[in-house]
Write a protein that holds these residues in place. Structure first.
Motif, PDB file in Angstrom:
ATOM      1  N   ASN A   1      10.725  51.872   9.928  1.00 35.47           N
ATOM      2  CA  ASN A   1      10.284  52.084  11.295  1.00 35.47           C
ATOM      3  C   ASN A   1      11.113  53.169  11.953  1.00 35.47           C
ATOM      4  O   ASN A   1      12.331  53.217  11.803  1.00 35.47           O
ATOM      5  CB  ASN A   1      10.389  50.781  12.092  1.00 35.47           C
ATOM      6  CG  ASN A   1       9.273  49.817  11.743  1.00 35.47           C
ATOM      7  OD1 ASN A   1       8.131  50.214  11.589  1.00 35.47           O
ATOM      8  ND2 ASN A   1       9.604  48.561  11.606  1.00 35.47           N
ATOM      9  N   CYS A   2      10.433  54.051  12.653  1.00 36.74           N
ATOM     10  CA  CYS A   2      11.100  55.155  13.327  1.00 36.74           C
ATOM     11  C   CYS A   2      11.992  54.599  14.444  1.00 36.74           C
ATOM     12  O   CYS A   2      11.535  53.800  15.258  1.00 36.74           O
ATOM     13  CB  CYS A   2      10.051  56.093  13.904  1.00 36.74           C
ATOM     14  SG  CYS A   2      10.758  57.420  14.862  1.00 36.74           S
ATOM     15  N   PRO A   3      13.248  55.022  14.503  1.00 35.66           N
ATOM     16  CA  PRO A   3      14.133  54.518  15.559  1.00 35.66           C
ATOM     17  C   PRO A   3      13.798  55.087  16.934  1.00 35.66           C
ATOM     18  O   PRO A   3      14.246  54.558  17.947  1.00 35.66           O
ATOM     19  CB  PRO A   3      15.528  54.978  15.102  1.00 35.66           C
ATOM     20  CG  PRO A   3      15.282  56.124  14.192  1.00 35.66           C
ATOM     21  CD  PRO A   3      13.927  55.899  13.552  1.00 35.66           C
ATOM     22  N   LYS A   4      12.996  56.132  16.976  1.00 35.37           N
ATOM     23  CA  LYS A   4      12.656  56.754  18.256  1.00 35.37           C
ATOM     24  C   LYS A   4      11.356  56.204  18.839  1.00 35.37           C
ATOM     25  O   LYS A   4      11.316  55.696  19.956  1.00 35.37           O
ATOM     26  CB  LYS A   4      12.560  58.275  18.082  1.00 35.37           C
ATOM     27  CG  LYS A   4      12.570  59.025  19.394  1.00 35.37           C
ATOM     28  CD  LYS A   4      12.416  60.520  19.130  1.00 35.37           C
ATOM     29  CE  LYS A   4      12.174  61.285  20.410  1.00 35.37           C
ATOM     30  NZ  LYS A   4      11.799  62.681  20.108  1.00 35.37           N
ATOM     31  N   CYS A   5      10.282  56.272  18.065  1.00 38.05           N
ATOM     32  CA  CYS A   5       8.992  55.815  18.590  1.00 38.05           C
ATOM     33  C   CYS A   5       8.595  54.449  18.039  1.00 38.05           C
ATOM     34  O   CYS A   5       7.588  53.890  18.439  1.00 38.05           O
ATOM     35  CB  CYS A   5       7.905  56.849  18.296  1.00 38.05           C
ATOM     36  SG  CYS A   5       7.521  57.029  16.547  1.00 38.05           S
ATOM     37  N   ASN A   6       9.413  53.934  17.102  1.00 36.69           N
ATOM     38  CA  ASN A   6       9.226  52.585  16.559  1.00 36.69           C
ATOM     39  C   ASN A   6       7.936  52.406  15.754  1.00 36.69           C
ATOM     40  O   ASN A   6       7.495  51.293  15.521  1.00 36.69           O
ATOM     41  CB  ASN A   6       9.304  51.542  17.681  1.00 36.69           C
ATOM     42  CG  ASN A   6       9.880  50.224  17.155  1.00 36.69           C
ATOM     43  OD1 ASN A   6      10.693  50.223  16.235  1.00 36.69           O
ATOM     44  ND2 ASN A   6       9.460  49.122  17.731  1.00 36.69           N
TER      45      ASN A   6
ATOM     46  N   GLU B   1      10.590  63.040   7.852  1.00 31.36           N
ATOM     47  CA  GLU B   1      10.092  63.383   9.178  1.00 31.36           C
ATOM     48  C   GLU B   1       9.081  62.342   9.627  1.00 31.36           C
ATOM     49  O   GLU B   1       8.161  62.003   8.890  1.00 31.36           O
ATOM     50  CB  GLU B   1       9.451  64.767   9.157  1.00 31.36           C
ATOM     51  CG  GLU B   1       9.187  65.277  10.568  1.00 31.36           C
ATOM     52  CD  GLU B   1       8.546  66.652  10.546  1.00 31.36           C
ATOM     53  OE1 GLU B   1       9.191  67.600  11.029  1.00 31.36           O
ATOM     54  OE2 GLU B   1       7.420  66.784  10.051  1.00 31.36           O
ATOM     55  N   CYS B   2       9.274  61.856  10.846  1.00 26.57           N
ATOM     56  CA  CYS B   2       8.320  60.919  11.426  1.00 26.57           C
ATOM     57  C   CYS B   2       7.057  61.695  11.769  1.00 26.57           C
ATOM     58  O   CYS B   2       7.099  62.696  12.475  1.00 26.57           O
ATOM     59  CB  CYS B   2       8.910  60.267  12.676  1.00 26.57           C
ATOM     60  SG  CYS B   2       7.714  59.218  13.537  1.00 26.57           S
ATOM     61  N   LYS B   3       5.932  61.207  11.249  1.00 32.33           N
ATOM     62  CA  LYS B   3       4.677  61.922  11.471  1.00 32.33           C
ATOM     63  C   LYS B   3       4.166  61.732  12.892  1.00 32.33           C
ATOM     64  O   LYS B   3       3.283  62.437  13.346  1.00 32.33           O
ATOM     65  CB  LYS B   3       3.626  61.428  10.476  1.00 32.33           C
ATOM     66  CG  LYS B   3       3.897  61.921   9.075  1.00 32.33           C
ATOM     67  CD  LYS B   3       2.925  61.304   8.068  1.00 32.33           C
ATOM     68  CE  LYS B   3       3.241  61.766   6.660  1.00 32.33           C
ATOM     69  NZ  LYS B   3       4.504  61.195   6.152  1.00 32.33           N
ATOM     70  N   HIS B   4       4.720  60.774  13.603  1.00 35.99           N
ATOM     71  CA  HIS B   4       4.229  60.449  14.942  1.00 35.99           C
ATOM     72  C   HIS B   4       4.960  61.227  16.030  1.00 35.99           C
ATOM     73  O   HIS B   4       4.347  61.728  16.954  1.00 35.99           O
ATOM     74  CB  HIS B   4       4.358  58.950  15.185  1.00 35.99           C
ATOM     75  CG  HIS B   4       3.781  58.133  14.062  1.00 35.99           C
ATOM     76  ND1 HIS B   4       2.426  58.034  13.834  1.00 35.99           N
ATOM     77  CD2 HIS B   4       4.386  57.407  13.087  1.00 35.99           C
ATOM     78  CE1 HIS B   4       2.226  57.263  12.755  1.00 35.99           C
ATOM     79  NE2 HIS B   4       3.388  56.876  12.297  1.00 35.99           N
ATOM     80  N   CYS B   5       6.280  61.320  15.929  1.00 34.04           N
ATOM     81  CA  CYS B   5       7.039  61.992  16.990  1.00 34.04           C
ATOM     82  C   CYS B   5       7.870  63.153  16.458  1.00 34.04           C
ATOM     83  O   CYS B   5       8.594  63.788  17.202  1.00 34.04           O
ATOM     84  CB  CYS B   5       7.932  60.993  17.723  1.00 34.04           C
ATOM     85  SG  CYS B   5       9.314  60.396  16.727  1.00 34.04           S
ATOM     86  N   ARG B   6       7.757  63.431  15.157  1.00 30.44           N
ATOM     87  CA  ARG B   6       8.438  64.563  14.521  1.00 30.44           C
ATOM     88  C   ARG B   6       9.963  64.437  14.465  1.00 30.44           C
ATOM     89  O   ARG B   6      10.664  65.420  14.272  1.00 30.44           O
ATOM     90  CB  ARG B   6       8.077  65.895  15.217  1.00 30.44           C
ATOM     91  CG  ARG B   6       6.593  66.212  15.178  1.00 30.44           C
ATOM     92  CD  ARG B   6       6.162  66.696  13.812  1.00 30.44           C
ATOM     93  NE  ARG B   6       4.706  66.642  13.691  1.00 30.44           N
ATOM     94  CZ  ARG B   6       4.057  66.719  12.526  1.00 30.44           C
ATOM     95  NH1 ARG B   6       4.716  66.838  11.415  1.00 30.44           N
ATOM     96  NH2 ARG B   6       2.757  66.665  12.497  1.00 30.44           N
TER      97      ARG B   6
HETATM   98 ZN   LIG Z   1       8.803  58.574  15.452  1.00 28.98          ZN
END
Ligand SMILES: [Zn+2]
Length: 72
Positions: free
Chosen positions: A10-15, A32-37
């Motif tokens: 899980n992305c620590p920024k956008c979860n 790289e998180c595909k949701h928030c980069r």
């Molecule tokens: Zn993210």
């Protein structure tokens, strides 16, 4: 039912869920998180041993899959 077997984190920024593979974790220097980069750098020195163990598991799984498709 959620598919819990997909590898990732899980992305620590956008979860949101970042799907990745163990092979990718070993070979890439960041994810790289595909949701928030957001770029998550992989600390290779610390995680190398754990990833090597996971890599063996992944390779073993692939071998099993190859064997079962070959059999038909
Ligand atoms: Zn993210």
């Amino acid at each position: 039912m959620n598919e819990q077997r997909r590898p990732g984190l899980n992305c620590p920024k956008c979860n949101r869920f970042i799907e990745t593979t163990i092979t990718e974790l070993i070979s890439a220097s960041y994810i790289e998180c595909k949701h928030c980069r957001l770029r998550l750098e992989i600390n290779k020195q610390e995680s190398k041993r754990a990833l090597e163990i996971l890599g063996d598991v992944e390779r073993a799984k692939q071998r099993v899959q190859e064997a079962s498709t070959f059999r038909r």
